[in-house]
Write a protein that holds these residues in place. Sequence first.
Motif, PDB file in Angstrom:
ATOM      1  N   ARG A 198      -7.407 -37.655 -49.806  1.00 49.73           N
ATOM      2  CA  ARG A 198      -6.926 -39.037 -49.724  1.00 49.73           C
ATOM      3  C   ARG A 198      -5.487 -39.177 -49.252  1.00 49.73           C
ATOM      4  O   ARG A 198      -5.142 -40.177 -48.642  1.00 49.73           O
ATOM      5  N   SER A 199      -4.660 -38.189 -49.455  1.00 53.67           N
ATOM      6  CA  SER A 199      -3.268 -38.274 -48.994  1.00 53.67           C
ATOM      7  C   SER A 199      -3.069 -37.616 -47.626  1.00 53.67           C
ATOM      8  O   SER A 199      -1.958 -37.596 -47.119  1.00 53.67           O
ATOM      9  N   LYS A 200      -4.136 -37.107 -47.045  1.00 53.30           N
ATOM     10  CA  LYS A 200      -4.049 -36.429 -45.751  1.00 53.30           C
ATOM     11  C   LYS A 200      -4.211 -37.439 -44.610  1.00 53.30           C
ATOM     12  O   LYS A 200      -4.453 -38.621 -44.825  1.00 53.30           O
ATOM     13  N   GLN A 201      -4.163 -36.925 -43.390  1.00 54.41           N
ATOM     14  CA  GLN A 201      -4.352 -37.762 -42.204  1.00 54.41           C
ATOM     15  C   GLN A 201      -5.793 -38.230 -42.107  1.00 54.41           C
ATOM     16  O   GLN A 201      -6.690 -37.693 -42.762  1.00 54.41           O
ATOM     17  N   MET A 202      -6.030 -39.223 -41.235  1.00 47.52           N
ATOM     18  CA  MET A 202      -7.341 -39.834 -41.093  1.00 47.52           C
ATOM     19  C   MET A 202      -8.408 -38.822 -40.668  1.00 47.52           C
ATOM     20  O   MET A 202      -9.561 -38.921 -41.084  1.00 47.52           O
TER      21      MET A 202
ATOM     22  N   VAL B  74     -12.194 -38.457 -42.212  1.00 47.37           N
ATOM     23  CA  VAL B  74     -13.411 -38.525 -41.398  1.00 47.37           C
ATOM     24  C   VAL B  74     -14.243 -37.267 -41.589  1.00 47.37           C
ATOM     25  O   VAL B  74     -15.471 -37.331 -41.759  1.00 47.37           O
ATOM     26  N   LEU B  75     -13.592 -36.109 -41.594  1.00 50.53           N
ATOM     27  CA  LEU B  75     -14.295 -34.848 -41.827  1.00 50.53           C
ATOM     28  C   LEU B  75     -14.961 -34.843 -43.199  1.00 50.53           C
ATOM     29  O   LEU B  75     -16.110 -34.408 -43.351  1.00 50.53           O
ATOM     30  N   TYR B  76     -14.278 -35.378 -44.200  1.00 46.12           N
ATOM     31  CA  TYR B  76     -14.833 -35.475 -45.555  1.00 46.12           C
ATOM     32  C   TYR B  76     -16.103 -36.326 -45.559  1.00 46.12           C
ATOM     33  O   TYR B  76     -17.127 -35.929 -46.117  1.00 46.12           O
ATOM     34  N   VAL B  77     -16.037 -37.495 -44.939  1.00 47.69           N
ATOM     35  CA  VAL B  77     -17.194 -38.397 -44.919  1.00 47.69           C
ATOM     36  C   VAL B  77     -18.355 -37.765 -44.164  1.00 47.69           C
ATOM     37  O   VAL B  77     -19.509 -37.831 -44.605  1.00 47.69           O
ATOM     38  N   ILE B  78     -18.078 -37.143 -43.031  1.00 44.86           N
ATOM     39  CA  ILE B  78     -19.142 -36.495 -42.250  1.00 44.86           C
ATOM     40  C   ILE B  78     -19.803 -35.384 -43.067  1.00 44.86           C
ATOM     41  O   ILE B  78     -21.031 -35.296 -43.130  1.00 44.86           O
ATOM     42  N   CYS B  79     -19.000 -34.555 -43.699  1.00 44.60           N
ATOM     43  CA  CYS B  79     -19.553 -33.467 -44.523  1.00 44.60           C
ATOM     44  C   CYS B  79     -20.377 -34.015 -45.679  1.00 44.60           C
ATOM     45  O   CYS B  79     -21.465 -33.506 -45.971  1.00 44.60           O
ATOM     46  N   LEU B  80     -19.889 -35.053 -46.320  1.00 46.52           N
ATOM     47  CA  LEU B  80     -20.616 -35.648 -47.439  1.00 46.52           C
ATOM     48  C   LEU B  80     -21.953 -36.235 -46.983  1.00 46.52           C
ATOM     49  O   LEU B  80     -22.977 -36.063 -47.652  1.00 46.52           O
ATOM     50  N   LEU B  81     -21.955 -36.881 -45.834  1.00 40.94           N
ATOM     51  CA  LEU B  81     -23.208 -37.433 -45.311  1.00 40.94           C
ATOM     52  C   LEU B  81     -24.206 -36.334 -44.957  1.00 40.94           C
ATOM     53  O   LEU B  81     -25.406 -36.473 -45.205  1.00 40.94           O
TER      54      LEU B  81
END
Length: 109
Positions: A81-85, A89-96
């Motif tokens: 959450r404190s990192k760059q966008m 995006v990588l987090y959301v893609i991996c979670l999906l």
Amino acid sequence: MATKKSSSSKSSSSSSSSKKSSVWGLNKVSFWTIVAVTFLYAVSLVLSACGVNATVVHALQGVATAIMIVIVSILAWRYVRSKQMVWKVLYVICLLIVIAGIIVPLVIG
């Protein structure tokens, strides 16, 4: 001069103790998550060996997997959450992809 040294040592020790408590909290959550998931997997193993309906066994395994994914994704979000966008995006893609990897085999099988 001694007063300044004393106050600075107190602030540094309080910051290090807060770090220890947050790490201890994370370690504690990790340990009890493993204990809970182990219990669920052990129950599903015993039920499977006893010939119980496969749907019940798969449901218990699914709950155990869901618990692990939820906790890991919360901890990962706290990191991202404190990192760059691009990290978000990588987090959301991996979670999906992880969610799809769980749901698709259930739907197909």
